[in-house]
Structure formats: structure tokens, C-alpha cells
Design an enzyme around this catalytic site. Structure first.
Site, PDB file in Angstrom:
ATOM      1  N   LYS A  76       4.380 -81.687  59.436  1.00 49.94           N
ATOM      2  CA  LYS A  76       4.224 -81.094  61.093  1.00 49.94           C
ATOM      3  C   LYS A  76       3.796 -79.797  60.981  1.00 49.94           C
ATOM      4  O   LYS A  76       3.081 -79.142  61.762  1.00 49.94           O
ATOM      5  CB  LYS A  76       5.323 -81.726  61.658  1.00 49.94           C
ATOM      6  N   TYR A 104      16.432 -96.525  64.825  1.00 47.45           N
ATOM      7  CA  TYR A 104      16.641 -97.218  63.713  1.00 47.45           C
ATOM      8  C   TYR A 104      18.053 -96.797  62.823  1.00 47.45           C
ATOM      9  O   TYR A 104      18.036 -95.654  62.579  1.00 47.45           O
ATOM     10  CB  TYR A 104      15.748 -97.309  62.856  1.00 47.45           C
ATOM     11  N   TYR A 161       8.826 -84.397  56.112  1.00 46.33           N
ATOM     12  CA  TYR A 161       8.638 -84.602  57.519  1.00 46.33           C
ATOM     13  C   TYR A 161       7.903 -83.195  58.034  1.00 46.33           C
ATOM     14  O   TYR A 161       6.945 -83.276  58.768  1.00 46.33           O
ATOM     15  CB  TYR A 161       9.619 -85.409  58.417  1.00 46.33           C
TER      16      TYR A 161
END
Lengths: 245, 249
Positions: A157, A193, A153
Site C-alpha cells: 500500500k 472474517y 500488506y
């Protein structure tokens, strides 16, 4: 009415931060394209909410990782509203995995949606934005925090931040600015989540301001970057994270 | 949009250049503004007049930010005028650009006493006046903190100290609801930069060529960034350096 109205495309705006951005830009006076990849129902709800407040919006399905699909969504925006002034490349996924456990599939999917998706949005914007337009990308404060299990991730970015600096230089002569917003933890479904209340409370404690972010905390930064007051801010990354880094 | 409606703001060094533009810009957004100056009373009065002429609220207070007694008085007078304090903009600063070998001890003290000590004194005093729910500090630095322009060693290092301090204070004061951010302007055409010859024609040409938006900055250009950081719109931003440079670094 739509003749003078500026037009924004917000990718991944059926839910979470994207939905808050779409609604904020609509209340700022933009006609908004609510882009979504699979959640037609929530995207239509965002459009309905914007229209209920007197704004203009349409939902357009496009998978940001497919360039043809992105191109068609820009066609749709132009047909509906006459042109495009602002593109917010918000769509992204974040699935945490230590590098030893990261599958080829997760790596490829993270690159495809986060990095190729932003590339597709920026390239199309560079070709089609009206002069004076704005490109607003999304990074993350994990670029800076570098926690374990964020490698894939954070890699996407970081790449987006690098492209932001470069594309700003390429488009400046058309008065188009390119900037990136890098949020910290924000209380969206995606973030919450599978996290316990205790985990969330511990993350909130990391922030000097003592809470986790809310989608509207981020939408107001995007509103600034899309508006006239930021016209001299170009090629920058703005971290909006309550001071955690 | 009135982003700063009724907020009480102190802008240090507001008689000209960035400070004057910031004071006027914040007043336009509804703020009650203290126009601080150290020496140029006439120009500071002009800023106050211009704010009042457009229906804004402004008061003039003389104080040299490098002197603690002056700073204490600046904040006490601010409370007398407006009753509270919401935002401090540390804009007052001095500079002289010269090769490193020419830097003297006296010049070090002159630059650091205003640019660093001055901000320490004003920020300490501001903490006594911010409300229990928090406050907002915006420090003005320079693009040079990342660009490292030759012959700016004292000035740039003083601003580097201010940037580092701002990051520390964002974390230290965040739990009290105080946000601390920095605006770092690029090369800007002000009376100061023209008068001192810092911006020769050749320099300007080079700067413009290195600026994606293709022109030199004007004092007005940083007002949007300061107003944004001072407003609730930036409630989730603290400890950050916002470069306002047209894309030049």
C-alpha cells in the site's frame, strides 16, 4: 445513450467495498465494468443490481496480477461502452502474518495482487484513458497505523501511495488525475472474517467517530474523486477512516 | 445535486478570494450562508447580492475573528438569522511574505492573532451552537505546510499550527460527531496575490511548470473540496488535510 456516458472499470468489485463503488458510480451515471477474478456469481449480482436501477454494467473476469488479462479486460470495456474514463484499482488481499511467519507464497501473492495488480491497472489506464480521466487507487490507513502483522500488506500500500504521486505528474498534461483512497477498518466479509464481536467492538472504539466504516462511506469518496468537483485534486492520498489516523 | 441542502454555514473572510468563492459555492449547493468580513463591507455585500440573485440565502455579518467579542456576536447573529449552525469554514487569514530576518514581533502577533487565535475563538464558539448530533469544521491552510516555501515563515507556521490543531480536535470532538478537516490550496490567482505582487510573472511560470495540471489555481478550484468535506459524502473523513493543488505537492 452510452455515447456520452462516462465509463468506469472497478477492479475487485464483485463484493465488499468494490461492489459498493460499482453501484455508486453507476448511480452517478457511469457505465461500469465489474471486474472479478473468481466470484462470477456475485459479480453478476452486482451487474443485475445496477441494471435494476436503470444503470449500465457488465462483468468481466480478469486476474489483475496478469497484465495480459488486464489488457483484455480494457478491450472488453471499450467494446462494450466505447472508451474508458475512470479506473478504480480496488482489488486487493489482506492476510495478516507476523514477518517471521510470513511464507514466500503469501509475500509473493500479496505483492502480485495488490502491487502488480495496481501497476497493471495504472499502466493500462495511462495508455488508454480518455483525456480528463481519473485513476483512483487504494491504499489503507495501516500506512500510518503500522500495526504488527501488516508488514506485507502495508508495504504494497505504501508503494501504491508513492506511485500515485509520480503518475499524477506523468498524466497531468492530459488532465488525468491520479489519487488514492486509504480506508480504515470497513465492515466487509474480508475484514470481519475470523474476528470476534469483541475484537470488532474494540476496533470501533479506536475511531473518534466510534464505529467501523461501511462500504458506502468509502464509495462516496471514490464518487467525489471520479466526479467533476475534484478536478483540482491530484496526486493525493485521502484517508477515510473516521479519524483514527 | 444539493449536497448542503438547508445547512447553515459560516464562511469567515468571505468578502473576496477563496472565501467569496466558497460562500457562493456552498450557497449553490443549497446552504444558508453567513458571509463574514472584517473590513471590506462593499465587496462582502456584493457576495451576498450575488448569492441572493441566483436564489440562494445569505446574510452579511461583520466580525474581526481575532476579537472575542466580535466572534461571540458573529455566532449569536447567525442563530438570529438562521436558527442553527451546521458548518464553520475558517477561511479568514492574513499574510505577508518576507525574509525571516525581517519578521517582527508586531507582525507575529498580527498573523497569529487572525490565523491561529481567530480559529480557536470561532471553533470554541461553534461548539456552543452545533446541534447535539454534531457539526463540521473546515479550516483553510496552504500547500506551504508541506512545501516549505522560503520567506513564508510566519504565515506557513501559523497554518501549520492550524493543521496540528485540526488533527487534535478531530480526535477530541469526534465522539460528539464533530468532524474537523483542512483544505490546503496551492498557489492561487486571487486579487490579493496579484495585488501584493506575490505572483510575479516569473513566479507564475515556475509554479505552472511544477503543477501537473499545467495552470495556476483559481479560487473556484477549492470549492469542490470544501463542499465535499462539508457534506455527508465525507462523513467518514475527519482529521485529514486535503491538498487542492492540481498536483503541485
Amino acid at each position: 445513450m452510452t455515447g456520452n456516458r462516462r465509463v468506469a472499470i472497478v477492479t475487485g468489485s464483485s463484493k465488499g467495498i468494490g461492489a459498493a463503488i460499482a453501484m455508486r458510480l453507476a448511480s452517478d451515471g457511469f457505465a461500469v465494468v465489474v471486474n472479478y477474478s473468481s466470484s462470477a456469481g456475485p459479480a453478476n449480482d452486482v451487474v443485475a443490481a445496477i441494471e435494476a436501477h436503470g444503470g449500465a454494467a457488465i462483468a468481466i473476469r480478469a486476474n489483475v496480477s496478469e497484465s495480459a488479462s488486464v489488457s483484455l479486460s480494457f478491450d472488453g470495456a471499450r467494446e462494450a461502452f466505447g472508451g474508458i474514463d475512470t479506473v478504480v484499482n480496488n482489488a486487493g488481499i489482506m492476510q495478516l502474518s507476523r514477518i517471521a511467519d510470513t511464507s514466500d507464497e503469501l509475500w509473493q501473492k500479496t505483492l502480485a495482487i495488490n502491487l502488480t495488480g495496481t501497476f497493471n491497472g495504472m499502466r493500462e489506464a495511462a495508455r488508454r484513458l480518455r483525456d480528463g480521466g481519473r485513476i483512483i487507487n487504494f491504499s489503507s490507513s495501516v500506512v500510518g497505523l503500522y500495526q504488527p502483522s501488516y508488514a506485507a500488506y502495508a508495504a504494497t500500500k505504501s508503494a501504491i501511495e508513492a506511485m500515485t504521486h509520480i503518475v499524477a505528474k506523468e498524466l497531468g498534461s492530459r488532465e488525468i488525475t491520479v489519487n488514492t483512497v486509504a480506508p480504515g477498518p470497513v465492515g466487509t466479509d474480508l475484514f470481519l472474517y475470523e474476528k470476534s464481536d469483541e475484537q470488532v467492538a474494540n476496533i470501533a472504539k479506536m475511531s473518534p467517530l466510534g464505529r467501523i466504516g461501511e462500504p458506502n462511506d468509502i464509495a462516496s469518496v471514490v464518487s467525489f474523486l471520479a466526479g467533476p468537483d475534484s478536478s483540482w485534486i491530484n496526486g493525493q492520498v485521502i484517508r477515510a477512516n473516521g479519524g483514527v489516523v | 445535486m444539493s449536497n448542503l441542502d438547508k445547512k447553515v454555514v459560516i464562511v469567515t473572510g468571505a468578502s473576496k478570494g477563496f472565501g467569496a468563492a466558497i460562500a457562493k459555492g456552498m450557497a449553490r449547493e443549497g446552504a444558508k450562508v453567513v458571509v463574514n468580513y472584517a473590513s471590506d463591507q462593499e465587496r462582502a455585500e456584493e457576495v451576498v447580492r450575488s448569492i441572493r440573485a441566483t436564489g440562494g440565502e445569505a446574510e452579511l455579518i461583520r466580525a474581526d475573528v481575532s476579537r472575542q467579542a466580535d466572534v461571540i456576536s458573529l455566532f449569536a447573529q447567525t442563530r438570529d438569522f438562521f436558527g442553527s449552525l451546521d458548518v464553520l469554514v475558517n477561511n479568514a487569514g492574513v499574510y505577508r511574505f518576507e525574509p525571516f530576518e525581517c519578521v517582527t514581533e508586531a507582525e507575529f502577533h498580527r498573523i497569529y492573532e487572525t490565523n491561529v487565535l481567530g480559529c480557536i475563538l470561532t471553533m470554541q464558539e461553534a461548539l456552543k451552537y452545533f446541534s447535539a448530533t454534531g457539526g463540521n469544521i473546515i479550516n483553510i491552510a496552504t500547500v506551504d505546510v508541506s512545501a516549505g516555501t522560503p520567506s513564508t515563515s510566519l504565515y506557513t507556521s501559523s497554518k501549520g499550527a492550524l493543521v496540528a490543531m485540526s488533527k487534535v480536535l478531530a480526535k477530541e470532538l469526534g465522539p460528539r460527531g464533530v468532524r474537523v478537516n483542512v483544505v490546503a490550496p496551492g498557489a492561487t490567482e486571487t486579487e490579493g496575490t496579484r495585488a501584493t505582487g506575490v505572483l510575479s510573472n516569473a513566479t507564475v511560470e515556475k509554479i505552472v511548470a511544477g503543477t501537473p495540471l499545467g495552470r495556476l489555481g483559481q479560487a473556484e478550484d477549492i470549492v469542490g473540496a470544501v463542499v465535499f468535506l462539508a457534506s455527508e459524502e465525507a462523513r467518514w473523513i475527519t482529521g485529514q488535510v486535503l491538498f487542492s493543488t492540481g498536483g503541485a505537492s
